[in-house]
Design an enzyme around this catalytic site. Structure first.
Site, PDB file in Angstrom:
ATOM      1  N   ASP A  39       0.813  -1.277  -0.220  1.00  0.00           N
ATOM      2  CA  ASP A  39      -0.042  -0.069   0.063  1.00  0.00           C
ATOM      3  C   ASP A  39       0.788   1.264  -0.064  1.00  0.00           C
ATOM      4  OD1 ASP A  39      -2.381   1.610   0.422  1.00  0.00           O
ATOM      5  OD2 ASP A  39      -1.662   1.785   2.678  1.00  0.00           O
ATOM      6  N   ASP A  85      -0.072   5.202   0.784  1.00  0.00           N
ATOM      7  CA  ASP A  85      -0.185   6.268   1.652  1.00  0.00           C
ATOM      8  C   ASP A  85      -0.404   5.666   3.296  1.00  0.00           C
ATOM      9  OD1 ASP A  85      -1.000   9.175   0.577  1.00  0.00           O
ATOM     10  OD2 ASP A  85      -1.949   7.493  -0.811  1.00  0.00           O
ATOM     11  N   ASP A 107      -2.049  -0.010   6.146  1.00  0.00           N
ATOM     12  CA  ASP A 107      -2.302   0.644   7.224  1.00  0.00           C
ATOM     13  C   ASP A 107      -3.548   0.774   7.531  1.00  0.00           C
ATOM     14  OD1 ASP A 107      -2.409   2.735   5.200  1.00  0.00           O
ATOM     15  OD2 ASP A 107      -2.765   3.977   6.674  1.00  0.00           O
TER      16      ASP A 107
HETATM   17  O1  LIG Z   1      -4.487   3.071  -0.485  1.00  0.00           O
HETATM   18  P1  LIG Z   1      -3.649   4.144  -0.121  1.00  0.00           P
HETATM   19  O2  LIG Z   1      -2.432   4.240  -1.119  1.00  0.00           O
HETATM   20  O3  LIG Z   1      -3.190   4.061   1.121  1.00  0.00           O
HETATM   21  O4  LIG Z   1      -4.459   5.439  -0.636  1.00  0.00           O
HETATM   22  C1  LIG Z   1      -5.424   5.655   0.361  1.00  0.00           C
HETATM   23  C2  LIG Z   1      -5.961   7.131  -0.042  1.00  0.00           C
HETATM   24  O5  LIG Z   1      -5.089   7.892   0.106  1.00  0.00           O
HETATM   25  C3  LIG Z   1      -4.950   9.268   0.209  1.00  0.00           C
HETATM   26  O6  LIG Z   1      -5.845  10.008   1.184  1.00  0.00           O
HETATM   27  C4  LIG Z   1      -5.134   9.539   2.443  1.00  0.00           C
HETATM   28  O7  LIG Z   1      -3.779  10.139   2.429  1.00  0.00           O
HETATM   29  C5  LIG Z   1      -3.653  11.745   2.398  1.00  0.00           C
HETATM   30  C6  LIG Z   1      -2.325  12.149   2.466  1.00  0.00           C
HETATM   31  O8  LIG Z   1      -1.626  11.782   3.361  1.00  0.00           O
HETATM   32  C7  LIG Z   1      -4.690  12.143   3.584  1.00  0.00           C
HETATM   33  O9  LIG Z   1      -4.559  13.721   3.284  1.00  0.00           O
HETATM   34  C8  LIG Z   1      -6.065  11.736   3.401  1.00  0.00           C
HETATM   35  O10 LIG Z   1      -6.662  12.201   4.623  1.00  0.00           O
HETATM   36  C9  LIG Z   1      -5.795  10.108   3.522  1.00  0.00           C
HETATM   37  O11 LIG Z   1      -7.276   9.828   3.245  1.00  0.00           O
HETATM   38  C10 LIG Z   1      -5.567   9.630  -1.314  1.00  0.00           C
HETATM   39  O12 LIG Z   1      -5.896  10.938  -1.507  1.00  0.00           O
HETATM   40  C11 LIG Z   1      -7.047   8.817  -1.733  1.00  0.00           C
HETATM   41  O13 LIG Z   1      -6.996   8.962  -2.856  1.00  0.00           O
HETATM   42  C12 LIG Z   1      -6.562   7.416  -1.323  1.00  0.00           C
HETATM   43  O14 LIG Z   1      -7.664   6.534  -1.594  1.00  0.00           O
END
Ligand SMILES: O=P(O)(O)OC[C@H]1O[C@H](O[C@H]2O[C@H](CO)[C@@H](O)[C@H](O)[C@H]2O)[C@H](O)[C@@H](O)[C@@H]1O
Length: 252
Positions: free
Chosen positions: A22, A24, A200
């Site tokens: 993953d 983020d 995460d």
């Molecule tokens: O599956 P992932 O790679 O973990 O992505 C999940 C989402 O990540 C992003 O949003 C998240 O991270 C942002 C930056 O740290 C944060 O600001 C936000 O609150 C989180 O939800 C991304 O913007 C999404 O499109 C993804 O689905």
């Protein structure tokens, strides 16, 4: 022994493993906005080294759109799963869920943008296969965002409202990281290997459960309930564990 070293020693050997990462909150620290993340300077070369160590059985499995993810990792040409499984990039070719580009998603995107304009701090994020309303900078609007996006999903056949960290997403209802990982693990060089899923978020749990059931394992990064047998406290610890696991410490 450090937690990262203990975890790395418990994992299947790189030559027999499929590594599914993953993005983020797992490889990079969370930030206030999707565009505000900082890529650790060592991450691109770590991914290259891990791809080599696993014979190419490395994939990023993200909720982000593939084009967004690729913008943060321009030198990474390996397999990508994006949009929580609604997009796949294999051998440089991207395939997307049939709803990508549909009038339905265009209508939902307009409505989500209108909702974002209703309170300071709300942020709308478009994807080819859905859209997100973020409330990390407007946490008091959590229930409001959840209610509004649930109502929008209810008006849209084939779409579900999906909770992630400080955000709710509208996405196709027949996708998920577990399904995407299951499909990837049928393909060379992933097939026949012990899958290791590192994540995460609650959105990663189905993929972790799938890997466990298939004889692999999982690492949870950060706090919160998880089926993963292993846990590390932050992305930096996971990067250290993977460096240790692949025997890269002396090479780097
Ligand atoms: O599956 P992932 O790679 O973990 O992505 C999940 C989402 O990540 C992003 O949003 C998240 O991270 C942002 C930056 O740290 C944060 O600001 C936000 O609150 C989180 O939800 C991304 O913007 C999404 O499109 C993804 O689905």
């Amino acid at each position: 022994m450090n937690a990262f070293a203990t975890v790395s020693r418990a994992l299947p050997q790189p030559g027999g493993a499929a590594l599914l990462l993953d993005f983020d909150g797992t490889l990079v620290d969370l930030a206030e906005t999707p565009g505000g993340i900082a890529i650790d300077p060592g991450l691109p070369s770590l991914l290259d080294d891990l791809a080599r160590a696993t014979g190419g059985a490395l994939a990023l499995v993200s909720g982000r759109a593939i084009d967004d993810l690729a913008g943060f990792l321009p030198g990474y040409g390996g397999p990508l799963i994006g949009g929580h499984g609604a997009e796949t990039r294999l051998d440089g070719r991207i395939s997307r869920h049939p709803l990508a580009g549909s009038a339905l998603l265009a209508r939902l995107w307009s409505e989500v943008q209108a909702l974002a304009a209703e309170a300071p701090g709300l942020l709308a994020e478009p994807k080819p296969t859905g859209c997100v309303l973020h409330y990390r900078r407007a946490p008091g609007h959590e229930a409001w965002v959840q209610d509004r996006l649930a109502a929008l999903a209810g008006s849209a056949p084939g779409i579900e409202a999906h909770q992630s960290k400080m955000a709710v997403e509208l996405r196709p209802d027949d996708i998920g990281k577990d399904r995407a990982v299951a499909a990837l693990l049928q393909l060379p060089p992933f097939a026949g290997r012990a899958a290791i899923f590192c994540g995460d978020d609650a959105t990663d749990e189905p993929a972790m459960a799938f890997c466990l059931q298939a004889g692999g394992t999982a690492i949870k990064v950060g706090k919160g309930p998880s089926a993963a047998p292993h846990r590390l406290d932050a992305p930096a610890a996971l990067r250290a564990a993977l460096t240790h696991w692949a025997g890269l410490e002396t090479a780097r």
